[in-house]
Scaffold this active site. Structure first.
Site, PDB file in Angstrom:
ATOM      1  N   GLY A   1       1.924  10.884 -62.195  1.00 57.88           N
ATOM      2  CA  GLY A   1       2.925  11.864 -62.636  1.00 57.88           C
ATOM      3  C   GLY A   1       4.226  11.166 -62.992  1.00 57.88           C
TER       4      GLY A   1
ATOM      5  N   THR B   1      19.064  14.293 -53.719  1.00 58.66           N
ATOM      6  CA  THR B   1      17.988  13.371 -54.078  1.00 58.66           C
ATOM      7  C   THR B   1      18.297  12.722 -55.418  1.00 58.66           C
ATOM      8  N   CYS B   2      18.690  13.543 -56.373  1.00 61.02           N
ATOM      9  CA  CYS B   2      18.851  13.104 -57.759  1.00 61.02           C
ATOM     10  C   CYS B   2      19.797  11.907 -57.882  1.00 61.02           C
TER      11      CYS B   2
ATOM     12  N   HIS C   1      20.303  10.739 -92.525  1.00 56.86           N
ATOM     13  CA  HIS C   1      19.343   9.697 -92.884  1.00 56.86           C
ATOM     14  C   HIS C   1      20.011   8.342 -92.803  1.00 56.86           C
TER      15      HIS C   1
ATOM     16  N   ARG D   1      23.499  14.309 -45.714  1.00 53.15           N
ATOM     17  CA  ARG D   1      23.447  12.918 -46.171  1.00 53.15           C
ATOM     18  C   ARG D   1      24.862  12.336 -46.120  1.00 53.15           C
TER      19      ARG D   1
ATOM     20  N   MET E   1      10.360  20.974 -60.564  1.00 53.28           N
ATOM     21  CA  MET E   1      11.313  20.283 -59.677  1.00 53.28           C
ATOM     22  C   MET E   1      12.127  19.304 -60.511  1.00 53.28           C
ATOM     23  N   LEU E   2      13.075  19.835 -61.251  1.00 53.32           N
ATOM     24  CA  LEU E   2      13.879  19.016 -62.151  1.00 53.32           C
ATOM     25  C   LEU E   2      15.355  19.310 -61.920  1.00 53.32           C
TER      26      LEU E   2
HETATM   27  P1  FAD Z   1      18.154  17.817 -53.869  1.00 58.00           P
HETATM   28  O1  FAD Z   1      18.693  16.965 -54.934  1.00 58.00           O
HETATM   29  O2  FAD Z   1      16.962  17.350 -53.125  1.00 58.00           O
HETATM   30  O3  FAD Z   1      19.357  18.035 -52.856  1.00 58.00           O
HETATM   31  C1  FAD Z   1      19.209  18.734 -51.672  1.00 58.00           C
HETATM   32  C2  FAD Z   1      20.244  18.242 -50.692  1.00 58.00           C
HETATM   33  O4  FAD Z   1      20.284  19.148 -49.587  1.00 58.00           O
HETATM   34  C3  FAD Z   1      19.920  16.882 -50.094  1.00 58.00           C
HETATM   35  O5  FAD Z   1      21.004  16.005 -50.284  1.00 58.00           O
HETATM   36  C4  FAD Z   1      19.688  17.151 -48.617  1.00 58.00           C
HETATM   37  O6  FAD Z   1      20.196  16.125 -47.777  1.00 58.00           O
HETATM   38  C5  FAD Z   1      20.493  18.431 -48.412  1.00 58.00           C
HETATM   39  N1  FAD Z   1      20.002  19.246 -47.306  1.00 58.00           N
HETATM   40  C6  FAD Z   1      18.750  19.758 -47.155  1.00 58.00           C
HETATM   41  N2  FAD Z   1      18.690  20.511 -46.051  1.00 58.00           N
HETATM   42  C7  FAD Z   1      19.923  20.487 -45.497  1.00 58.00           C
HETATM   43  C8  FAD Z   1      20.493  21.079 -44.342  1.00 58.00           C
HETATM   44  N3  FAD Z   1      19.784  21.855 -43.524  1.00 58.00           N
HETATM   45  N4  FAD Z   1      21.790  20.832 -44.075  1.00 58.00           N
HETATM   46  C9  FAD Z   1      22.537  20.031 -44.896  1.00 58.00           C
HETATM   47  N5  FAD Z   1      22.053  19.459 -46.003  1.00 58.00           N
HETATM   48  C10 FAD Z   1      20.770  19.686 -46.298  1.00 58.00           C
HETATM   49  N6  FAD Z   1      14.709  15.225 -62.128  1.00 58.00           N
HETATM   50  C11 FAD Z   1      15.134  15.216 -63.405  1.00 58.00           C
HETATM   51  O7  FAD Z   1      15.457  16.273 -63.945  1.00 58.00           O
HETATM   52  N7  FAD Z   1      15.234  14.051 -64.119  1.00 58.00           N
HETATM   53  C12 FAD Z   1      14.888  12.863 -63.586  1.00 58.00           C
HETATM   54  O8  FAD Z   1      14.979  11.845 -64.248  1.00 58.00           O
HETATM   55  C13 FAD Z   1      14.416  12.837 -62.244  1.00 58.00           C
HETATM   56  N8  FAD Z   1      14.062  11.683 -61.678  1.00 58.00           N
HETATM   57  C14 FAD Z   1      13.645  11.688 -60.372  1.00 58.00           C
HETATM   58  C15 FAD Z   1      13.271  10.463 -59.807  1.00 58.00           C
HETATM   59  C16 FAD Z   1      12.845  10.419 -58.500  1.00 58.00           C
HETATM   60  C17 FAD Z   1      12.454   9.094 -57.898  1.00 58.00           C
HETATM   61  C18 FAD Z   1      12.817  11.608 -57.720  1.00 58.00           C
HETATM   62  C19 FAD Z   1      12.395  11.570 -56.275  1.00 58.00           C
HETATM   63  C20 FAD Z   1      13.180  12.821 -58.275  1.00 58.00           C
HETATM   64  C21 FAD Z   1      13.590  12.869 -59.610  1.00 58.00           C
HETATM   65  N9  FAD Z   1      13.941  14.069 -60.229  1.00 58.00           N
HETATM   66  C22 FAD Z   1      14.346  14.070 -61.532  1.00 58.00           C
HETATM   67  C23 FAD Z   1      13.904  15.351 -59.506  1.00 58.00           C
HETATM   68  C24 FAD Z   1      15.326  15.740 -59.027  1.00 58.00           C
HETATM   69  O9  FAD Z   1      15.812  14.715 -58.193  1.00 58.00           O
HETATM   70  C25 FAD Z   1      15.271  17.062 -58.290  1.00 58.00           C
HETATM   71  O10 FAD Z   1      14.661  18.035 -59.093  1.00 58.00           O
HETATM   72  C26 FAD Z   1      16.676  17.513 -57.945  1.00 58.00           C
HETATM   73  O11 FAD Z   1      17.326  16.555 -57.136  1.00 58.00           O
HETATM   74  C27 FAD Z   1      16.638  18.848 -57.210  1.00 58.00           C
HETATM   75  O12 FAD Z   1      17.934  19.241 -56.892  1.00 58.00           O
HETATM   76  P2  FAD Z   1      18.222  20.153 -55.623  1.00 58.00           P
HETATM   77  O13 FAD Z   1      19.687  20.363 -55.627  1.00 58.00           O
HETATM   78  O14 FAD Z   1      17.336  21.322 -55.614  1.00 58.00           O
HETATM   79  O15 FAD Z   1      17.796  19.277 -54.356  1.00 58.00           O
HETATM   80  P1  NAD Z   2       4.051  14.879 -60.094  1.00 59.35           P
HETATM   81  O1  NAD Z   2       3.669  16.240 -59.728  1.00 59.35           O
HETATM   82  O2  NAD Z   2       4.778  14.629 -61.351  1.00 59.35           O
HETATM   83  O3  NAD Z   2       2.750  13.952 -60.139  1.00 59.35           O
HETATM   84  C1  NAD Z   2       1.900  13.827 -59.052  1.00 59.35           C
HETATM   85  C2  NAD Z   2       0.554  13.343 -59.578  1.00 59.35           C
HETATM   86  O4  NAD Z   2      -0.226  12.970 -58.459  1.00 59.35           O
HETATM   87  C3  NAD Z   2      -0.234  14.419 -60.336  1.00 59.35           C
HETATM   88  O5  NAD Z   2      -0.668  13.875 -61.554  1.00 59.35           O
HETATM   89  C4  NAD Z   2      -1.369  14.766 -59.399  1.00 59.35           C
HETATM   90  O6  NAD Z   2      -2.538  15.145 -60.080  1.00 59.35           O
HETATM   91  C5  NAD Z   2      -1.554  13.457 -58.655  1.00 59.35           C
HETATM   92  N1  NAD Z   2      -2.139  13.568 -57.316  1.00 59.35           N
HETATM   93  C6  NAD Z   2      -1.906  14.510 -56.377  1.00 59.35           C
HETATM   94  N2  NAD Z   2      -2.603  14.248 -55.257  1.00 59.35           N
HETATM   95  C7  NAD Z   2      -3.286  13.097 -55.490  1.00 59.35           C
HETATM   96  C8  NAD Z   2      -4.174  12.296 -54.710  1.00 59.35           C
HETATM   97  N3  NAD Z   2      -4.485  12.627 -53.465  1.00 59.35           N
HETATM   98  N4  NAD Z   2      -4.689  11.184 -55.268  1.00 59.35           N
HETATM   99  C9  NAD Z   2      -4.373  10.822 -56.542  1.00 59.35           C
HETATM  100  N5  NAD Z   2      -3.529  11.544 -57.325  1.00 59.35           N
HETATM  101  C10 NAD Z   2      -2.990  12.665 -56.802  1.00 59.35           C
HETATM  102  O7  NAD Z   2       4.852  14.323 -58.820  1.00 59.35           O
HETATM  103  P2  NAD Z   2       5.740  13.016 -58.630  1.00 59.35           P
HETATM  104  O8  NAD Z   2       5.449  12.012 -59.664  1.00 59.35           O
HETATM  105  O9  NAD Z   2       5.619  12.659 -57.197  1.00 59.35           O
HETATM  106  O10 NAD Z   2       7.192  13.572 -58.869  1.00 59.35           O
HETATM  107  C11 NAD Z   2       7.675  14.692 -58.118  1.00 59.35           C
HETATM  108  C12 NAD Z   2       8.545  15.536 -58.966  1.00 59.35           C
HETATM  109  O11 NAD Z   2       9.803  14.905 -59.168  1.00 59.35           O
HETATM  110  C13 NAD Z   2       7.994  15.740 -60.369  1.00 59.35           C
HETATM  111  O12 NAD Z   2       7.095  16.821 -60.417  1.00 59.35           O
HETATM  112  C14 NAD Z   2       9.195  16.007 -61.164  1.00 59.35           C
HETATM  113  O13 NAD Z   2       9.464  17.371 -61.088  1.00 59.35           O
HETATM  114  C15 NAD Z   2      10.281  15.216 -60.450  1.00 59.35           C
HETATM  115  N6  NAD Z   2      10.587  13.988 -61.197  1.00 59.35           N
HETATM  116  C16 NAD Z   2      11.055  14.113 -62.461  1.00 59.35           C
HETATM  117  C17 NAD Z   2      11.341  12.989 -63.187  1.00 59.35           C
HETATM  118  C18 NAD Z   2      11.873  13.148 -64.579  1.00 59.35           C
HETATM  119  O14 NAD Z   2      12.299  14.249 -64.911  1.00 59.35           O
HETATM  120  N7  NAD Z   2      11.880  12.113 -65.395  1.00 59.35           N
HETATM  121  C19 NAD Z   2      11.139  11.731 -62.657  1.00 59.35           C
HETATM  122  C20 NAD Z   2      10.652  11.644 -61.371  1.00 59.35           C
HETATM  123  C21 NAD Z   2      10.380  12.786 -60.650  1.00 59.35           C
END
Ligand code: FAD
Ligand code: NAD
Length: 464
Positions: free
Chosen positions: A180, A43-44, A443, A37, A317-318
């Protein structure tokens, strides 16, 4: 011959990867981190946790100005939305965070290898035509959104979470597939800004893995806010046109199909590990039955010297789970132990009210051999919550009936995501409900709801 050698090469600069790289560098290793990237943070920081929270925060302020401040005797007139400014706020927050990681890489002398990494052989990583050698390799490649067959994401009308962070205008109607984390957080953002949001969920309730009582209350509160739900329903197709998106829906277990129209469709049905292009198959790194990189209890893959953490492996996936794994692997590689307690990973949904959960759900305990007790306390009985006009919700603590050890805690209410942390610390120390109940809680604070729920485990809450 390698172009350069390191003690550790980390693939991916998300929370799993960048934190692992920093901890390893702190422990004296020479470290490189490969990221394809344009910016660090994964992603986070770029399209996940951080931008979504920036929008949740901003949209909550808008909602407060529109609806909530008058309840405190604060008159605000002529409230209007400047969506461009709100999106700019989000972009600035992201920029500050990703730049912060760049600074930390420089400070810790971590080399950022720009490009896509492929593991050419154990101990050898190829990036942009160059080969780098490493004693250890940690894969932290993260995850991607899951697509649904027959639904083509264009990031304009049919969006993933990434597109939903950047809509050009507030849609009149939004359908979210998946009740979700992402669906409810980003659905909440656009609903607060004026969209009519319908959530289509395959199962019979929201965030299905959550304690049922919490999920039921969550649904009730969101419904009161105007969100509508279609449970036990699946979307079987969607076509984007000039004026919007036409959907076909069907009962989850089959049956008659129904049509629906919306302006924007958000697909949020989960995420899948990102493993393609890394060359894993060729070198013998195995995946499990769900396509995740298979690891043992020490984050070792099936090939010596190659480890994996974060979304690419099993577990929630957090970001905080990925970070703790990154730290543990770095410490292990430096000769330490490395420890992650998977029993205490919190899950927090940052809606209003927040929902936070840790440990066992009541459903899990019911089907186990463990006898448990429940302590519950409503926010309506907390003075500070009343002062905040935030009386929605409750704290529920589950404790072992014999030992009183805390087994789980589930909170829906204002600042639930902050409140849960005292319970996590108590659980980490093997604490009992009595330990929480006998600890001072200032409190008037919302934290007193946790103390009272802990007292409730022994049937002796004071303010109920
Ligand atoms: P990632 O953050 O996905 O990072 C992986 C990185 O590896 C990427 O930048 C990618 O480009 C790089 N990469 C992959 N393959 C290669 C390669 N071959 N060469 C070079 N680079 C590569 N989690 C929470 O705990 N709290 C939240 O509030 C929360 N909110 C979220 C909201 C959304 C909209 C989304 C989509 C996710 C959210 N999550 C949240 C989940 C959180 O983003 C992920 O759990 C977290 O980013 C995972 O970290 P990671 O390091 O495993 O992977
Ligand atoms: P999720 O697993 O939280 O929720 C997906 C939902 O989609 C589930 O309730 C599932 O039953 C439903 N579903 C699956 N297939 C379906 C279908 N064909 N039709 C209708 N419903 C269907 O996944 P997400 O919301 O995409 O988030 C992905 C992951 O990213 C989460 O599991 C979480 O680990 C992480 N995340 C965390 C936060 C946070 O910590 N606040 C915020 C965003 C994302």
């Amino acid at each position: 011959m390698a172009d350069q050698s390191f003690d550790l090469i980390v693939i991916g600069a998300g929370p799993g990867g960048y934190v692992c790289a920093i901890r390893a560098a702190q422990l004296g290793m020479t470290v490189a981190c490969v990221e394809e990237r344009e910016t660090l943070g994964g992603t986070c920081l770029n399209v996940g946790c951080i931008p979504s929270k920036a929008l949740l925060q901003a949209s909550e302020k808008y909602g407060e100005a529109l609806h909530a401040l008058s309840g405190f005797g604060v008159k605000v007139e002529g409230v209007s939305l400047d969506l461009d400014a709100m999106l700019e706020h989000k972009d600035k927050v992201v920029e500050a965070n990703v730049k912060g990681i760049e600074f930390l890489f420089k400070k810790n002398k971590i080399a950022w290898l720009k490009g896509a990494a492929k593991i050419a052989a154990p101990g050898k990583v190829e990036v942009a035509g160059a080969i780098y050698a490493a004693k250890h390799i940690v894969i932290a490649s993260g995850s991607d959104s899951i697509d649904l067959p027959g639904i083509a994401v264009d990031e304009e009308r049919i969006v993933s979470s990434t597109g939903a962070l950047d809509l050009e205008a507030v849609p009149e109607r939004m359908v979210v597939i998946g009740g979700g984390y992402i669906g409810l957080e980003l659905g909440t953002v656009w609903q607060r800004l004026g969209a009519q949001v319908t959530v289509v969920e395959f199962l019979d309730r929201l965030v299905p893995a959550m304690d049922r009582e919490l999920s039921t209350q969550f649904q009730r509160v969101l419904r009161k806010q105007g969100m509508t739900f279609k449970f036990k329903t699946k979307v079987t197709g969607a076509v984007a046109g000039e004026d919007g998106v036409k959907l076909t829906l069907e009962a989850a277990d089959g049956g008659k199909s129904e049509e629906m129209e919306t302006d924007v469709l958000l697909v949020a049905v989960g995420r899948k590990p990102r493993t393609a292009g890394l060359g894993l198959n060729a070198i013998g790194v195995q995946l499990d039955s769900r396509g995740r990189i298979a690891t043992d209890g020490r984050w070792r893959t099936t090939v010596d010297g190659i480890y994996a953490v974060g979304d690419a492996i099993a577990g929630p996936m957090l970001a905080h789970k990925a970070e703790e794994e990154g730290v543990a692997v770095a410490e292990m590689l430096a000769g330490g132990v490395g420890h992650v307690n998977y029993e205490t990973v919190p899950g927090i949904v940052y809606t209003w009210p927040e929902v936070a959960t840790v440990g066992k759900t009541e459903e899990e305990l019911k089907t186990s051999a463990v006898a448990y007790k429940v302590g519950k306390f409503p926010f309506t009985a907390n003075g500070r919550a009343r002062a905040m006009n935030a009386t929605e919700g409750f704290v529920k603590i589950l404790a072992d009936a014999g030992t009183d050890r805390i087994l789980g805690c589930h909170i829906i209410g204002a600042e639930a995501g902050t409140l849960i942390h005292e319970v996590i610390v108590a659980m980490e120390f093997g604490g009992s409900a009595e330990d929480l109940a006998r600890s001072f809680h200032g409190h008037p604070t919302l934290n007193e709801t946790v103390k009272e729920a802990a007292l409730g485990v022994a049937g002796r809450a004071i303010h109920l």
